[in-house]
Enzyme design. Sequence first.
Site, mmCIF file in Angstrom:
data_model
loop_
_atom_site.group_PDB
_atom_site.id
_atom_site.type_symbol
_atom_site.label_atom_id
_atom_site.label_comp_id
_atom_site.label_asym_id
_atom_site.label_seq_id
_atom_site.Cartn_x
_atom_site.Cartn_y
_atom_site.Cartn_z
ATOM 1 N N LYS A 150 0.753 -1.256 -0.125
ATOM 2 C CA LYS A 150 -0.066 -0.076 -0.076
ATOM 3 C C LYS A 150 0.858 1.227 0.072
ATOM 4 C CE LYS A 150 -4.428 -1.365 0.785
ATOM 5 N NZ LYS A 150 -5.094 -2.141 1.722
ATOM 6 N N ALA A 172 -9.687 -7.546 -5.762
ATOM 7 C CA ALA A 172 -8.889 -8.794 -4.937
ATOM 8 C C ALA A 172 -9.057 -8.479 -3.445
ATOM 9 C CB ALA A 172 -7.253 -9.106 -5.553
ATOM 10 N N LYS A 177 -9.103 6.657 -13.381
ATOM 11 C CA LYS A 177 -9.356 5.804 -12.208
ATOM 12 C C LYS A 177 -8.968 6.665 -10.917
ATOM 13 C CE LYS A 177 -9.110 1.712 -10.084
ATOM 14 N NZ LYS A 177 -7.983 1.043 -9.678
ATOM 15 N N ARG A 183 -6.999 0.437 9.869
ATOM 16 C CA ARG A 183 -5.582 0.538 9.096
ATOM 17 C C ARG A 183 -5.670 1.921 8.577
ATOM 18 N NH1 ARG A 183 -6.848 -4.812 6.829
ATOM 19 N NH2 ARG A 183 -7.932 -4.052 5.112
HETATM 20 N N1 NAP Z 1 -7.274 -5.134 -3.557
HETATM 21 C C1 NAP Z 1 -7.683 -4.435 -4.673
HETATM 22 O O1 NAP Z 1 -8.772 -4.860 -5.028
HETATM 23 C C2 NAP Z 1 -7.124 -3.044 -5.365
HETATM 24 C C3 NAP Z 1 -7.509 -2.859 -6.466
HETATM 25 C C4 NAP Z 1 -6.937 -1.827 -7.218
HETATM 26 C C5 NAP Z 1 -5.732 -1.388 -6.614
HETATM 27 N N2 NAP Z 1 -5.088 -1.671 -5.417
HETATM 28 C C6 NAP Z 1 -4.059 -0.960 -4.850
HETATM 29 O O2 NAP Z 1 -3.179 -1.819 -4.850
HETATM 30 C C7 NAP Z 1 -2.210 -1.628 -3.633
HETATM 31 C C8 NAP Z 1 -1.859 -2.861 -2.930
HETATM 32 O O3 NAP Z 1 -3.185 -3.160 -2.498
HETATM 33 P P1 NAP Z 1 -3.896 -4.536 -1.801
HETATM 34 O O4 NAP Z 1 -5.036 -4.618 -1.908
HETATM 35 O O5 NAP Z 1 -2.727 -5.665 -2.402
HETATM 36 O O6 NAP Z 1 -2.991 -4.421 -0.281
HETATM 37 P P2 NAP Z 1 -2.558 -5.533 0.704
HETATM 38 O O7 NAP Z 1 -3.454 -6.607 0.331
HETATM 39 O O8 NAP Z 1 -2.708 -4.937 2.189
HETATM 40 O O9 NAP Z 1 -1.154 -5.990 0.349
HETATM 41 C C9 NAP Z 1 0.021 -5.360 0.807
HETATM 42 C C10 NAP Z 1 0.927 -6.346 1.100
HETATM 43 O O10 NAP Z 1 1.988 -5.492 1.477
HETATM 44 C C11 NAP Z 1 2.710 -6.116 2.720
HETATM 45 N N3 NAP Z 1 3.702 -5.261 3.038
HETATM 46 C C12 NAP Z 1 3.490 -4.492 4.147
HETATM 47 N N4 NAP Z 1 4.612 -3.736 4.408
HETATM 48 C C13 NAP Z 1 5.558 -4.385 3.867
HETATM 49 C C14 NAP Z 1 6.991 -4.195 3.741
HETATM 50 N N5 NAP Z 1 7.699 -3.260 4.591
HETATM 51 N N6 NAP Z 1 7.604 -5.048 3.068
HETATM 52 C C15 NAP Z 1 7.018 -5.841 2.176
HETATM 53 N N7 NAP Z 1 5.994 -5.888 2.207
HETATM 54 C C16 NAP Z 1 5.155 -5.390 2.994
HETATM 55 C C17 NAP Z 1 1.626 -6.644 3.301
HETATM 56 O O11 NAP Z 1 1.965 -7.441 4.312
HETATM 57 P P3 NAP Z 1 0.947 -8.310 5.593
HETATM 58 O O12 NAP Z 1 0.639 -9.535 4.837
HETATM 59 O O13 NAP Z 1 2.091 -8.292 6.784
HETATM 60 O O14 NAP Z 1 -0.172 -6.978 5.900
HETATM 61 C C18 NAP Z 1 0.713 -7.136 2.235
HETATM 62 O O15 NAP Z 1 1.201 -8.540 2.018
HETATM 63 C C19 NAP Z 1 -2.790 -0.622 -3.135
HETATM 64 O O16 NAP Z 1 -2.283 0.904 -3.499
HETATM 65 C C20 NAP Z 1 -4.315 -0.537 -3.604
HETATM 66 O O17 NAP Z 1 -4.874 0.627 -3.446
HETATM 67 C C21 NAP Z 1 -5.971 -2.595 -4.775
#
Ligand code: NAP
Length: 292
Positions: free
Chosen positions: A71, A123, A174, A252
């Site tokens: 994030k 996701a 977006k 969060r």
């Molecule tokens: N999810 C969606 O549907 C979606 C759709 C469009 C865009 N996005 C964007 O995509 C981006 C990622 O979102 P997400 O939903 O995939 O987030 P997420 O599920 O919270 O994934 C973030 C990952 O990064 C890990 N992390 C945290 N700190 C870290 C560090 N210091 N070093 C390495 N890894 C670390 C987290 O670990 P932990 O497992 O310990 O938490 C988690 O596995 C965001 O900008 C979001 O807005 C998401």
Amino acid sequence: MTVAVVGPGAIGTVVAAALRERGLAPSLHGRTAREHLELIVDDERIQVPGPVRTDPQQAQGPVDLVFLAVKATQIADAAPWLAALCGAETVVCVLQNGVEQVASIEPLAQGADVLPAVVWFPAQRQEDGAVWLRGQARLTVPDGDAGRRVADALRDTLCSVELSDAFASLAWRKLLQNAVAGLMALTGRRSGMFRRPDIAELSLAYLRECLAVARAEGAVLDDAVPDEILAAFQTYPEDLGTSILADRDAGRPLEWDIRNGVISRLARTHGIPTPISDAVAALLAATSDGPG
Ligand SMILES: NC(=O)c1ccc[n+]([C@@H]2O[C@H](COP(=O)([O-])OP(=O)(O)OC[C@H]3O[C@@H](n4cnc5c(N)ncnc54)[C@H](OP(=O)(O)O)[C@@H]3O)[C@@H](O)[C@H]2O)c1
């Protein structure tokens, strides 16, 4: 091609599974140690072999391609991974919302080529740690050598890649969607709330401010975009949420700055008044970061 995924959460797991499908074996770098990742697609559970490494000193770089899927609020903590995995020949594909990926990651990327991506699919992480892919996985990246490297790494996999020569305008569209979705994190309500006439009116006024800033930044978006975005929210299932609301519900930090604060910040550089954006950003900032 050597490939690494930093941040194997919801989006990172989808991309890691696709890379495996392509026959690549991405190294996985995260915050929580795990033996493997698991992706749920329809009724199938796909395992992605790990381990998820958690110590940047164990990283073996530089690699050819890094997918960064932490994030935006986690970028500073993930910087040691970028230092270990990047070199001048590396491409870093940033899988994050917003329009500031290059500005925020370039200073941390050891001269690597930083490539923004628009992530079009939802996701969700499940309680058991698996990730549920809720739609067709699809990315858009700018056309060019770096974009072609990403497209090659994901060719013929569950995650399709489009190369675009109008990337900035797509990313801004977006961002407008994400900005107005932020209202859900303020009300604690889901997409159904956009059917209220008062919220519809507020949303349109906010989106028109955002559109003025987008155009000042060079995006080519027509006058109908605010109405189109509002109409889409009004036709979504009433209970469809957004990640910034999920983050609020889970206590969060919120990605308020890259999704909402950015509008007011950039508006100031162009002398554009954005009173609604200023109020929304301040309320989201306080919701995320307190104090109180
Ligand atoms: N999810 C969606 O549907 C979606 C759709 C469009 C865009 N996005 C964007 O995509 C981006 C990622 O979102 P997400 O939903 O995939 O987030 P997420 O599920 O919270 O994934 C973030 C990952 O990064 C890990 N992390 C945290 N700190 C870290 C560090 N210091 N070093 C390495 N890894 C670390 C987290 O670990 P932990 O497992 O310990 O938490 C988690 O596995 C965001 O900008 C979001 O807005 C998401």
